[in-house]
Design an enzyme around this catalytic site. Structure first.
Site, PDB file in Angstrom:
ATOM      1  CE  LYS A 139      -5.977 -18.325  15.822  1.00  0.00           C
ATOM      2  NZ  LYS A 139      -6.356 -19.651  15.337  1.00  0.00           N
ATOM      3  CB  SER A 164       5.672 -22.074  17.015  1.00  0.00           C
ATOM      4  OG  SER A 164       5.213 -21.195  16.024  1.00  0.00           O
ATOM      5  CB  THR A 165      10.144 -19.438  18.737  1.00  0.00           C
ATOM      6  OG1 THR A 165      10.419 -19.935  20.071  1.00  0.00           O
ATOM      7  CG2 THR A 165      11.100 -18.406  18.664  1.00  0.00           C
ATOM      8  CD  GLU A 195       4.282 -18.374  29.103  1.00  0.00           C
ATOM      9  OE1 GLU A 195       5.236 -18.933  28.887  1.00  0.00           O
ATOM     10  OE2 GLU A 195       3.822 -17.859  29.830  1.00  0.00           O
ATOM     11  CB  CYS A 235       5.768 -25.798  25.274  1.00  0.00           C
ATOM     12  SG  CYS A 235       4.816 -25.715  26.805  1.00  0.00           S
ATOM     13  CD  GLU A 282       8.837 -26.459  20.337  1.00  0.00           C
ATOM     14  OE1 GLU A 282       8.564 -25.790  19.700  1.00  0.00           O
ATOM     15  OE2 GLU A 282       8.595 -26.682  21.733  1.00  0.00           O
TER      16      GLU A 282
HETATM   17  P1  NAP Z   1       1.755 -21.945  16.124  1.00  0.00           P
HETATM   18  O1  NAP Z   1       1.746 -22.555  15.061  1.00  0.00           O
HETATM   19  O2  NAP Z   1       2.345 -21.031  16.595  1.00  0.00           O
HETATM   20  O3  NAP Z   1       0.171 -21.618  16.476  1.00  0.00           O
HETATM   21  C1  NAP Z   1      -0.433 -21.052  17.597  1.00  0.00           C
HETATM   22  C2  NAP Z   1      -1.395 -20.058  17.520  1.00  0.00           C
HETATM   23  O4  NAP Z   1      -1.039 -19.198  16.569  1.00  0.00           O
HETATM   24  C3  NAP Z   1      -2.704 -20.714  16.631  1.00  0.00           C
HETATM   25  O5  NAP Z   1      -3.751 -20.319  17.278  1.00  0.00           O
HETATM   26  C4  NAP Z   1      -2.511 -20.422  15.370  1.00  0.00           C
HETATM   27  O6  NAP Z   1      -3.664 -20.508  14.417  1.00  0.00           O
HETATM   28  C5  NAP Z   1      -1.745 -19.004  15.607  1.00  0.00           C
HETATM   29  N1  NAP Z   1      -1.203 -18.286  14.409  1.00  0.00           N
HETATM   30  C6  NAP Z   1      -0.462 -19.048  13.398  1.00  0.00           C
HETATM   31  N2  NAP Z   1       0.108 -18.061  12.438  1.00  0.00           N
HETATM   32  C7  NAP Z   1      -0.371 -17.077  12.861  1.00  0.00           C
HETATM   33  C8  NAP Z   1      -0.113 -15.656  12.237  1.00  0.00           C
HETATM   34  N3  NAP Z   1       0.464 -15.688  11.137  1.00  0.00           N
HETATM   35  N4  NAP Z   1      -0.451 -14.634  13.075  1.00  0.00           N
HETATM   36  C9  NAP Z   1      -1.271 -14.839  14.055  1.00  0.00           C
HETATM   37  N5  NAP Z   1      -1.719 -16.183  14.630  1.00  0.00           N
HETATM   38  C10 NAP Z   1      -1.065 -17.290  14.092  1.00  0.00           C
HETATM   39  O7  NAP Z   1       2.052 -23.307  17.240  1.00  0.00           O
HETATM   40  P2  NAP Z   1       1.141 -24.686  17.411  1.00  0.00           P
HETATM   41  O8  NAP Z   1       1.626 -25.544  16.071  1.00  0.00           O
HETATM   42  O9  NAP Z   1      -0.279 -24.522  17.452  1.00  0.00           O
HETATM   43  O10 NAP Z   1       1.542 -25.170  18.672  1.00  0.00           O
HETATM   44  C11 NAP Z   1       2.958 -25.683  18.661  1.00  0.00           C
HETATM   45  C12 NAP Z   1       3.921 -24.808  19.178  1.00  0.00           C
HETATM   46  O11 NAP Z   1       3.321 -24.257  20.478  1.00  0.00           O
HETATM   47  C13 NAP Z   1       5.146 -25.432  19.916  1.00  0.00           C
HETATM   48  O12 NAP Z   1       6.294 -24.607  19.111  1.00  0.00           O
HETATM   49  C14 NAP Z   1       5.097 -25.401  21.360  1.00  0.00           C
HETATM   50  O13 NAP Z   1       6.621 -25.194  21.918  1.00  0.00           O
HETATM   51  C15 NAP Z   1       4.405 -24.050  21.592  1.00  0.00           C
HETATM   52  N6  NAP Z   1       3.694 -24.099  23.021  1.00  0.00           N
HETATM   53  C16 NAP Z   1       4.268 -23.315  23.946  1.00  0.00           C
HETATM   54  C17 NAP Z   1       3.817 -23.498  24.928  1.00  0.00           C
HETATM   55  C18 NAP Z   1       4.142 -22.453  26.301  1.00  0.00           C
HETATM   56  O14 NAP Z   1       3.897 -22.212  27.023  1.00  0.00           O
HETATM   57  N7  NAP Z   1       5.530 -22.119  26.151  1.00  0.00           N
HETATM   58  C19 NAP Z   1       2.566 -24.299  25.253  1.00  0.00           C
HETATM   59  C20 NAP Z   1       2.003 -25.028  24.214  1.00  0.00           C
HETATM   60  C21 NAP Z   1       2.782 -25.104  22.943  1.00  0.00           C
HETATM   61  P3  NAP Z   1      -3.765 -21.437  13.556  1.00  0.00           P
HETATM   62  O15 NAP Z   1      -4.626 -22.422  14.186  1.00  0.00           O
HETATM   63  O16 NAP Z   1      -4.237 -20.997  12.179  1.00  0.00           O
HETATM   64  O17 NAP Z   1      -2.312 -22.274  13.312  1.00  0.00           O
END
Ligand code: NAP
Ligand code: MG
Length: 494
Positions: A189, A243-244, A265, A300, A398
């Site tokens: 996804k 995100s966390t 991650e 990240c 963050e």
């Molecule tokens: P996010 O909001 O956590 O979304 C990540 C993924 O999860 C998206 O595909 C999102 O779908 C999905 N998601 C959202 N809500 C969900 C739910 N209730 N149940 C299941 N899945 C759900 O993160 P983001 O805004 O895309 O990315 C930014 C974050 O990613 C930052 O916090 C960053 O640190 C982290 N990140 C971490 C790494 C690492 O390797 N550690 C790498 C890159 C990014 P939607 O598209 O609908 O939101």
């Protein structure tokens, strides 16, 4: 803006996939619904994409399970699986321009970044895991005479991957490549903001002969598709980057369904420690700028907390502020642009609200402005806050934008305390010419990766991931196979 670059001409004729990919076919969502994916640098609609939900998840999981049970991939000879994934790596490289352009349009990142990093690194990842397939051996354990104790690594079955928008193709590749190499079926996804390269990847995978059902791509929202995958009783493993906050949902989904492992991650607030005994402050400043402004700081591992020894702080900040000139936002499709658009208006607002909070507690010494370019206001200038203390919101949360918080320290002990004063532990950097100090810090800093006299050390060969609330498990390296295989003991008495 408004300069017609060759890339903007090519964007007009770029063909985009907009259907979900289930069981080897591009299909509409079962509901027939679609959602728009937007170019944040212009606010123009790029495509209306299938909006999958639980019904599509059920179809994809069933297809993935059928393929796994049929053995069309899972029981194929290692050399054959390797050949397919090597062809996929080659085909990604052959499609470099289209994939990079798609990534830049969909996320706002500079085309030059997508060309030099996102796409080639994705191809390298498929190649690296393809080559590993016929080189990783199982184990035989010591056992009494007349006994043979085998420790096998079995594919898990159906692996669901949920990825973010900052590195859509690369994060997908980090999950899919080892999961497929291990023989699993995969459902991906992509983030709602950035579904395009994932759908093209599905097309390329079909073209190189990956059997139907082995890779499925479901665009849609996290709350629907992501949650349905997380809670599905027939998904065997979850691999998430994001995100966390959302990562924790996956632990809950797992606990409330079938106890599948959930590899996470998540976020970071990575510290960059610059000591007075660093012998190349110019290189350190260059790296500090890269560490917070590359890809708009939507990284990240962004080194978003700069911890600098007090005696060199003023000199170092002068060097760093001079670097900000090289990182002014511009048209992502202009090859000389170093900082592009923030991924969407909502994220832009979020970053700006952190900048407002920062202004109330710390001292803004660089940037902090929103810019309008090409009809979009999703641009923010490279930003530095000085006089930050580690308890401030801009040092703890963050921001995921081009905003650096500068904290000064007097002693190594104090620096370690500040560095570790975070709920996260993803990456950290240290600049020092003192070997003993570096070794002490490599013991004491709580992080997944420590880069010494460099920034964001990362390669297919080494594990990537975090400690504490930055996550569970590792991407990259052979250790990624730990996530996508089960150990099985087979004990034979003869
Ligand atoms: P996010 O909001 O956590 O979304 C990540 C993924 O999860 C998206 O595909 C999102 O779908 C999905 N998601 C959202 N809500 C969900 C739910 N209730 N149940 C299941 N899945 C759900 O993160 P983001 O805004 O895309 O990315 C930014 C974050 O990613 C930052 O916090 C960053 O640190 C982290 N990140 C971490 C790494 C690492 O390797 N550690 C790498 C890159 C990014 P939607 O598209 O609908 O939101
Ligand atoms: Mg988009």
């Amino acid at each position: 803006m408004n300069i017609q670059t060759p890339w903007s001409d090519r964007a007009k004729v770029l063909s985009l996939n907009s259907h979900a990919f289930i069981d080897g076919r591009f299909v509409e969502a079962a509901s027939g619904k679609t959602f728009d994916t937007i170019n944040p640098a212009t606010n123009a609609r790029l495509a209306s994409v299938a909006e999958c939900d639980k019904a599509d998840v059920d179809l994809a999981v069933a297809a993935a399970r059928r393929a796994f049970e049929a053995g069309t991939w899972s029981r194929r000879a290692p050399s054959e699986r390797k050949a397919v994934l090597l062809r996929l790596a080659d085909l990604i490289r052959a499609n470099l321009d289209d994939l990079a352009l798609m990534e830049s349009l969909d996320t706002g990142k500079p085309i030059s970044n997508a060309l030099s990093a996102d796409v080639p690194l994705s191809a390298n990842t498929f190649q690296w895991y393809a080559e590993a397939i016929d080189k990783v051996y199982d184990e035989i354990a010591p056992a009494d005479p007349g006994n043979l104790a085998l420790i096998r690594r079995d594919a898990m079955g159906v692996v669901a991957c949920v990825v973010p928008w900052n590195y859509p193709l690369l994060m997908a590749s980090w999950k899919i490549a080892p999961a497929l190499a291990a023989g699993n079926s995969v459902i991906l996804k992509p983030a709602e903001q950035s579904p395009l390269t994932a759908l093209r990847l599905a097309e390329l995978a079909a073209e190189v002969g990956l059997p139907e059902g082995v890779l499925n791509v479901l665009p849609g929202y996290g709350e629907t598709v992501g949650q349905a995958l997380g809670r599905h009783m027939d998904v065997d493993c979850l691999a998430f980057t994001g995100s966390t906050e959302v990562g924790k949902y996956f632990l809950k989904y797992s606990a409330e369904s079938n106890m599948k492992p959930a590899w996470l991650e998540c976020g970071g607030k990575s510290p960059n420690l610059v000591f007075a005994d660093c012998d190349d402050l110019e290189a350190a400043a260059e790296a500090a700028a890269f560490g917070i402004w590359y890809d708009q700081g939507e990284v990240c591992t962004a080194n978003s907390r700069l911890l600098v020894e007090e005696s060199i702080k003023d000199r170092f900040l002068d060097l760093l502020k001079a670097k900000a000139r090289d990182w002014q936002p511009g048209d992502p499709l202009n090859p000389s642009t170093t900082m592009g658009a923030i991924v969407e208006a909502r994220q832009t607002e979020r970053i700006l609200s952190y900048i407002e909070k920062g202004k109330q507690s710390a001292r803004l010494i660089e940037g902090g402005q929103q810019k309008t370019l090409g009809g979009s206001s999703n641009f923010i200038t490279p930003t530095i806050f000085d006089a930050v203390t580690n308890d401030m919101t801009i040092a703890q949360e963050e921001i995921f934008g081009p905003v650096l918080s500068v904290i000064s320290f007097k002693t190594e002990e104090e620096a370690v305390k500040i560095a570790n004063g975070s709920i996260y532990g993803l990456a950290a950097s240290v600049w020092s010419n003192n070997l003993k100090r570096v070794m002490r810090l490599s013991d004491s800093i709580r992080t997944g990766t420590l880069s010494v006299n460099c920034m964001d050390a990362n390669a297919n060969t080494v594990p990537f991931g975090g400690v504490r609330q930055s996550g569970i498990g590792r991407d990259q390296s052979l250790h990624a196979f730990d996530k996508y295989t089960n150990l099985k003991t087979v004990w034979i008495k003869f």
